[in-house]
Design a protein around this motif. Structure first.
Motif, PDB file in Angstrom:
ATOM      1  N   ILE A 136       0.857  -1.190   0.000  1.00  0.00           N
ATOM      2  CA  ILE A 136       0.000   0.000   0.000  1.00  0.00           C
ATOM      3  C   ILE A 136       0.889   1.234   0.000  1.00  0.00           C
ATOM      4  CG2 ILE A 136      -1.813   1.267   1.207  1.00  0.00           C
ATOM      5  CD1 ILE A 136      -2.695  -1.347   2.488  1.00  0.00           C
ATOM      6  N   PHE A 137       0.630   2.131  -0.949  1.00  0.00           N
ATOM      7  CA  PHE A 137       1.393   3.368  -1.065  1.00  0.00           C
ATOM      8  C   PHE A 137       0.443   4.560  -0.940  1.00  0.00           C
ATOM      9  CE2 PHE A 137       3.745   0.179  -3.450  1.00  0.00           C
ATOM     10  CZ  PHE A 137       5.036   0.353  -2.985  1.00  0.00           C
ATOM     11  N   ILE A 138       0.878   5.550  -0.181  1.00  0.00           N
ATOM     12  CA  ILE A 138       0.103   6.778  -0.003  1.00  0.00           C
ATOM     13  C   ILE A 138       0.914   7.940  -0.553  1.00  0.00           C
ATOM     14  CG2 ILE A 138      -0.973   8.341   1.673  1.00  0.00           C
ATOM     15  CD1 ILE A 138      -1.039   5.895   3.619  1.00  0.00           C
ATOM     16  N   LEU A 139       0.282   8.749  -1.403  1.00  0.00           N
ATOM     17  CA  LEU A 139       0.892   9.991  -1.878  1.00  0.00           C
ATOM     18  C   LEU A 139       0.088  11.149  -1.307  1.00  0.00           C
ATOM     19  CD1 LEU A 139       2.942  11.501  -3.693  1.00  0.00           C
ATOM     20  CD2 LEU A 139       1.251  11.352  -5.542  1.00  0.00           C
ATOM     21  N   GLU A 140       0.695  11.872  -0.377  1.00  0.00           N
ATOM     22  CA  GLU A 140      -0.016  12.940   0.334  1.00  0.00           C
ATOM     23  C   GLU A 140       1.018  13.896   0.927  1.00  0.00           C
ATOM     24  OE1 GLU A 140      -2.164  15.489   1.636  1.00  0.00           O
ATOM     25  OE2 GLU A 140      -3.487  13.794   1.091  1.00  0.00           O
ATOM     26  N   ASP A 141       0.850  15.196   0.686  1.00  0.00           N
ATOM     27  CA  ASP A 141       1.840  16.150   1.201  1.00  0.00           C
ATOM     28  C   ASP A 141       1.361  16.909   2.439  1.00  0.00           C
ATOM     29  OD1 ASP A 141      -0.066  17.689  -0.057  1.00  0.00           O
ATOM     30  OD2 ASP A 141       1.358  18.924  -1.177  1.00  0.00           O
ATOM     31  N   ASP A 142       0.166  16.602   2.917  1.00  0.00           N
ATOM     32  CA  ASP A 142      -0.332  17.211   4.142  1.00  0.00           C
ATOM     33  C   ASP A 142      -0.067  16.252   5.305  1.00  0.00           C
ATOM     34  OD1 ASP A 142      -2.852  17.364   6.150  1.00  0.00           O
ATOM     35  OD2 ASP A 142      -2.348  19.368   5.401  1.00  0.00           O
TER      36      ASP A 142
END
Length: 246
Positions: free
Chosen positions: A3-9
Motif C-alpha cells: 500500500i502506497f500513499i501519496l499525500e503532502d499534508d
C-alpha cells in the motif's frame, strides 16, 4: 499486499496511515509494505513490483500543483495495468480528468467526508484489493513471489523465461517488457506449471508461440523474439502446441 500513499499534508498522512494500520489489524491483512510519500518522484522510484496486490491512495494536488497526483497515477498505470488506484482529494472537480487520462481509478474519495463514511470508503477499497488480488492470482495471472520480489502479470502476456548469466537470476520476456527475477528457473516453474521447459536455459508459454523452426530448433513469438528448443524437447514442445507448427 503493498500500500502506497501519496499525500503532502502531514495531518492527512497520519490520518491515512493510522486508518490503514487499524484495517490491517482488523482484517488480518498481509501487508508487506505500507509507505507514505509527499513527493511523486520518490513514490515512483519506490514502486518495483506489479500486480493487483499494489494499492495506491493518491492525493491529486501535490506541492501546489493541482494535477501532480493525476500525473503520478498516469505513470503508475503506464507501468502496471493491474495496480489499484484510489484518489483521496478535496478536488472533486478533477474527477472527469481521470477518464481522460484513462487511469481506471477504483474510487474517488473526498477528504471532507464525515469520519464514518470516509473510513468506510477506504476500508472498502482495501477489502476489494485483497479480494481482487486473490481472484487475479487464481484465474488469470502469472504470479511469482519470493523473499525479495512479487509480480503479477497477465499470463497471456508471457512469452518465455531465460536463465541469466548472473547466478540465480532469470529473465522474463513479455509482450512489452524484460523483467529480471531474482530466483532460479526451477523455482519459477514450481510456482507456474503452465510454462513449458523447452531447453535447459528456456521455458516458454505455449499459447504465444506462433512458429517453430524444427530444423533450427527455434520457437518464434509475435514480436519477433525467439528462444531455443532442445533436440530432446522438440516432440514434447510440439505436443504442447497441439500438433506441429510450421
Amino acid at each position: 499486499m503493498n500500500i502506497f500513499i501519496l499525500e503532502d499534508d502531514y495531518h492527512q498522512q497520519g490520518r491515512m496511515e493510522n486508518l490503514l494500520y487499524q484495517l490491517q489489524e482488523k482484517h488480518a491483512l498481509s501487508v508487506k509494505r505500507l509507505e507514505v510519500y509527499s513527493k511523486t518522484e520518490l513514490l515512483l522510484q519506490a514502486v518495483q513490483e506489479k500486480g493487483s496486490h499494489q494499492l495506491f491512495f493518491l492525493d491529486i494536488e501535490i506541492k501546489g500543483d493541482p494535477l501532480r497526483g493525476l500525473e503520478a497515477a498516469n505513470s503508475i498505470r503506464q507501468r502496471d495495468s493491474q495496480a489499484l488506484i484510489v484518489f483521496v482529494t478535496t478536488h472533486s472537480e478533477f474527477m472527469p480528468l481521470t477518464f481522460r487520462y484513462q487511469i481506471s481509478a477504483l474510487d474517488y474519495i473526498d477528504k471532507p467526508l464525515d469520519k464514518e463514511n470516509f473510513e468506510a470508503r477506504v476500508e472498502a477499497a482495501v477489502l476489494y484489493a485483497q479480494k481482487q488480488n486473490r481472484k487475479t492470482v487464481a484465474d488469470t495471472a502469472f504470479s511469482f513471489k519470493s523473499k525479495y520480489q512479487q509480480f503479477q502479470i497477465p499470463y497471456e502476456d508471457i512469452y518465455f523465461l531465460e536463465t541469466s548469466q548472473i547466478s540465480h537470476h532469470v529473465i522474463l520476456y513479455t509482450q512489452t517488457e524484460r523483467i529480471e527475477l531474482f530466483t532460479s528457473m526451477n523455482e519459477v516453474l514450481k510456482q507456474e506449471s503452465r510454462l513449458h521447459k523447452c531447453h535447459r536455459s528456456y521455458a516458454l508459454n505455449p499459447k504465444n508461440v506462433v512458429r517453430i523452426d524444427k530444423m533450427e530448433r527455434i520457437a518464434h513469438f509475435p514480436n519477433g523474439m525467439t528462444c531455443l528448443i532442445a533436440r530432446t524437447k522438440m516432440k514434447e514442445t510440439l505436443a504442447k502446441m497441439g500438433g506441429e507448427i510450421e
